[in-house]
Design a protein around this motif. Structure first.
Motif, short mmCIF file in Angstrom:
data_model
loop_
_atom_site.label_atom_id
_atom_site.label_comp_id
_atom_site.label_asym_id
_atom_site.label_seq_id
_atom_site.Cartn_x
_atom_site.Cartn_y
_atom_site.Cartn_z
N THR A 63 42.85 55.14 40.58
CA THR A 63 43.11 56.42 39.91
C THR A 63 42.42 56.42 38.55
N VAL A 64 41.72 57.50 38.25
CA VAL A 64 41.01 57.61 36.96
C VAL A 64 42.04 57.70 35.83
N VAL A 65 41.94 56.79 34.84
CA VAL A 65 42.86 56.81 33.70
C VAL A 65 42.16 57.21 32.41
N LEU A 66 40.82 57.20 32.42
CA LEU A 66 40.08 57.61 31.22
C LEU A 66 38.68 58.05 31.62
N GLY A 67 38.24 59.19 31.08
CA GLY A 67 36.88 59.67 31.32
C GLY A 67 36.82 60.69 32.45
N GLN A 68 35.66 61.31 32.55
CA GLN A 68 35.39 62.21 33.67
C GLN A 68 33.93 62.11 34.04
N SER A 69 33.64 62.37 35.31
CA SER A 69 32.26 62.19 35.79
C SER A 69 32.08 62.88 37.12
N ALA A 70 30.82 63.15 37.46
CA ALA A 70 30.45 63.60 38.81
C ALA A 70 30.13 62.35 39.62
N PRO A 105 34.55 42.05 43.62
CA PRO A 105 35.61 43.05 43.87
C PRO A 105 36.87 42.45 44.49
N ALA A 106 36.69 41.43 45.32
CA ALA A 106 37.85 40.84 46.00
C ALA A 106 38.79 40.14 45.03
N LYS A 107 38.33 39.82 43.83
CA LYS A 107 39.16 39.11 42.86
C LYS A 107 40.00 40.04 41.99
N VAL A 108 39.75 41.35 42.06
CA VAL A 108 40.49 42.31 41.25
C VAL A 108 41.83 42.60 41.92
N GLN A 109 42.90 42.59 41.12
CA GLN A 109 44.24 42.80 41.64
C GLN A 109 44.67 44.27 41.46
N ILE A 110 45.67 44.65 42.23
CA ILE A 110 46.25 45.99 42.10
C ILE A 110 46.84 46.16 40.69
N ASN A 111 46.67 47.36 40.13
CA ASN A 111 47.14 47.74 38.78
C ASN A 111 46.25 47.23 37.65
N GLN A 112 45.21 46.45 37.96
CA GLN A 112 44.25 46.09 36.93
C GLN A 112 43.28 47.26 36.73
N THR A 113 42.61 47.27 35.58
CA THR A 113 41.71 48.38 35.24
C THR A 113 40.25 47.92 35.29
N ILE A 114 39.41 48.74 35.88
CA ILE A 114 37.99 48.43 35.97
C ILE A 114 37.18 49.51 35.25
N LEU A 115 36.00 49.14 34.82
CA LEU A 115 35.08 50.05 34.14
C LEU A 115 33.90 50.33 35.06
N THR A 144 31.20 57.61 32.04
CA THR A 144 31.85 56.31 32.21
C THR A 144 33.31 56.53 32.57
N LEU A 145 33.79 55.80 33.57
CA LEU A 145 35.16 55.95 34.05
C LEU A 145 35.94 54.64 33.91
N ARG A 146 37.20 54.78 33.55
CA ARG A 146 38.14 53.67 33.65
C ARG A 146 39.09 53.99 34.80
N ILE A 147 39.20 53.06 35.72
CA ILE A 147 39.96 53.30 36.95
C ILE A 147 41.02 52.23 37.12
N LYS A 148 42.26 52.67 37.32
CA LYS A 148 43.35 51.75 37.63
C LYS A 148 43.37 51.51 39.13
N VAL A 149 43.24 50.25 39.52
CA VAL A 149 43.09 49.89 40.93
C VAL A 149 44.42 50.09 41.66
N THR A 150 44.37 50.78 42.81
CA THR A 150 45.57 51.04 43.61
C THR A 150 45.59 50.28 44.93
N LYS A 151 44.42 49.73 45.33
CA LYS A 151 44.36 48.98 46.59
C LYS A 151 43.51 47.73 46.41
#
Length: 639
Positions: A176-183, A154-164, A214-221
């Protein structure tokens, strides 16, 4: 018919695993030493062996069970620490060996080590309630780059990159969620058992567990600034700040121990010298006196009680940065709240549409929404949400800071703004008698009407104030930058004691300073609850600062002493309930330990208890105090 015994066997194995998990590696070694020494003690007591063999058996048992304590005593003496429990145990048991009381010397060490095992189990249990939060730490993140996925730290992921994030996985970073929805399960973060539904555009907190989609999340921090990293930092440092009670007990033990050593020495020497009594009798009594005098129950149970209180709070989604803040809550009699985002939802909504006689509500809303359609202000969003219909074309829209918007609609100049905007345009208007923020609308310098927007109290806010009143809080105060009408309306709804309105951040600080002055409340303390970055100075000024961490700003969380990870102001009262119960248990342990110690010290000096009874007095009090301390882990604070 053949029965299936697989399930009972499986359950037995699971119970055995849970039992083993109670013990640390060091504790398991201690248990092994206790068993070996106990067996050797039984052999020495029951077997008919030559005297040299019996004595050797006793000495081996003593070294097995007491060697660690003797080593600690010698090491501490070398460091200048003469008067601790290891020193007392060593002197007492070595004296018993010299007097030929081998079984009693071994028994003292056996029961002392047994008390250490109970202490370790209790501490581990308290730690597990906090380590449930530590378990939220993610170990990996699935990074999406150029359509490809790659598992990284996790420490290697940069801001504005997208994670699955797949179902069953922890969300590794804030975004911030950019694709998908989930509980998602946020119970480890907020204490809230009901899953939160995330959709595109929603904020996702690190440490939550994705459950269904499944969620795609744009990293903000970055990871170091993420929610989970802040939680781990708070948990790891939670016990570093001691309470006044803990500091007193530490000082007490440093003074108490040399005094009882001096008394034991006097007890061993003075009677034989003054009245010619037998040296062996009084030395034996002095050794009993030393065993009883160990302040283990106080030194162990008091910090353990506060540790248990911090653990109980963490189960409720309340992170306490130090046990000193937990103790300070017991002196709080005034709680001041920020309004927006703390007591209210922080989400504006249209509560009233008041058109002039020749204008319909629909026309007024359509015009206001059309002018506001390109604005990012929360007020604009609330007006647009209230009018989902077709918008009118707008030209030359301009924003005047502190006033509102001016635009051209159907060839006419339209003003949508506050009273200042209409006064500047010399438009005569009617001020409504309605609580909330008023947005006026004027067309070609003619007043069309107004839209009233208000922020609603949280569902939990009324209960929060009621609980605080039940806890004996004298004042509940609201501090807000809103106007007098809005502030007093919300305060009356919540039945608060007082409200201060039209405040800037510096004004809030001044009011809290006034509330915390000795002239106001002598020995009482003031707590402040806030969530925004503008609350940071006030959080630092108050005696105890609460940040609504779930939705609060990073700055507020940093400045606060206690962080509420959820969005429920009633958690403030719950934290006070935990603090009160923790203090009750601390007082119970101190009182019980001192009373029993004094009674048995007197009986020991008078020769009315033997070494075995002295051991039970010392270790028994310690075990009972420890068991009392861990009761906090079983109390239901949700009631």
């Amino acid at each position: 018919m053949k029965t299936n015994n697989a399930q009972p066997v499986y359950q037995f194995k699971k119970r055995r695993q849970r039992l083993r998990a109670q013990f640390s590696p060091a504790t398991k070694k201690t248990i092994n030493r206790i068993l070996i020494a106990f067996i050797l003690l039984l052999i020495g007591v029951s077997a008919t062996l030559p005297l040299p063999v019996t004595v050797t058996t006793y000495l081996v048992a003593y070294v097995v069970i007491g060697g660690r304590i003797l080593y600690k005593a010698i090491r501490n003496v070398g460091c200048g620490q003469f008067f601790d429990e290891n020193f007392l145990m060593s002197i007492a048991t070595l004296g018993a060996l010299i007097l030929g009381e081998y079984p009693e010397a071994i028994a003292v060490m056996l029961f002392y080590e047994l008390g250490e095992v109970f202490e370790d189990v209790a501490v581990n249990r308290s730690k597990r309630s906090i380590s449930a939060l530590m378990a939220v730490k993610p170990t990996s993140a699935t990074l999406i780059t150029n359509g490809q996925t790659k598992v990284v730290a996790p420490a290697k992921v940069q801001i504005n990159q997208t994670i699955l994030v797949k179902p069953g996985e922890k969300i590794p970073l804030d975004g911030t969620v950019v694709l998908g929805q989930s509980a998602v399960d946020t119970s480890a973060l907020t204490g809230e058992s009901i899953p939160q539904n995330l959709k595109v555009g929603d904020a996702a907190l690190s440490g939550a567990i994705n459950q269904t989609g499944t969620l795609r999340i744009k990293v903000t921090k970055a990871y170091r600034d993420s929610t989970v990293a802040k939680i781990l930092d708070l948990v790891q440092n939670a016990t570093s700040k001691k309470t006044a009670t803990e500091k007193f007990i530490t000082r007490f033990a440093k003074v108490y121990t040399p005094i009882v050593v001096g008394l034991a020495l006097a007890l061993a020497v003075l009677p034989p010298l003054v009245i010619g009594a037998a040296w062996s009798t009084w030395i034996y009594r002095a050794l009993i006196f030393l065993v009883i005098s160990c302040p283990c129950a106080l030194v162990i149970s008091v910090p353990l009680s506060f540790f248990g209180g911090i653990g109980a709070a963490s189960k409720q989604g309340i992170l306490v940065k130090g046990s000193n803040y937990l103790e300070a809550l017991n002196a709080v009699d005034t709680v001041a709240f920020d309004k927006t985002g703390t007591l209210t939802k922080g989400q504006f909504a249209v509560t009233d549409v008041l058109p002039q006689a020749n204008v319909t509500q629909d026309q007024l809303l359509q015009l206001a929404a059309s002018v506001e359609q390109n604005s990012t202000h929360p007020i604009a969003a609330s007006i647009l949400a209230a009018y989902p219909g077709e918008l009118l074309p707008v030209q030359d829209a301009t924003e005047q800071a502190g006033h509102g918007l001016r635009a051209t609609v159907n060839g006419q100049t339209v003003i949508v703004g506050n009273a200042k905007a209409l006064n500047a345009a010399n438009v005569t208007f009617i001020k409504p008698d309605a609580p909330g923020t008023v947005i006026y609308v004027a067309v070609a310098n003619h007043y069309w009407g107004c839209v009233v927007i208000a922020d609603e109290p949280k569902n939990d806010a009324n209960r929060a104030i009621q609980l605080l009143n039940q806890r004996g809080i004298q004042q509940t105060v609201m501090l807000t930058g809103d106007n007098h009408t809005v502030g007093t309306t919300i305060a009356k709804q919540l039945q608060m004691t007082n409200v201060y309105t039209d405040l800037l951040p510096a004004d809030k600080v001044k009011i809290v300073e006034q509330l915390t002055t000795p002239a106001h409340h002598r020995h009482k303390k003031v707590a402040f609850v806030g969530d925004g970055i503008n609350d940071t100075p006030v959080l630092a000024t108050a005696d105890v600062g609460f940040a609504m961490g779930g939705l609060g700003s990073d700055a507020a969380v940093e400045a606060a002493d206690i962080v509420i990870m959820g969005d429920e102001p009633s958690k403030v009262a719950q934290a006070m309930q935990i603090a009160k119960r923790t203090r009750q248990i601390v007082i119970q342990n101190i009182t019980f330990a001192l009373v029993v110690k004094i009674i048995f010290l007197l009986l020991g000096a008078l020769g009315m208890v033997n070494m075995w009874q002295a051991v039970f007095a010392d270790v028994g009090v310690t075990i009972l105090a420890v068991l009392n301390a861990i009761r906090l882990q079983f109390i239901n604070f949700d009631r």
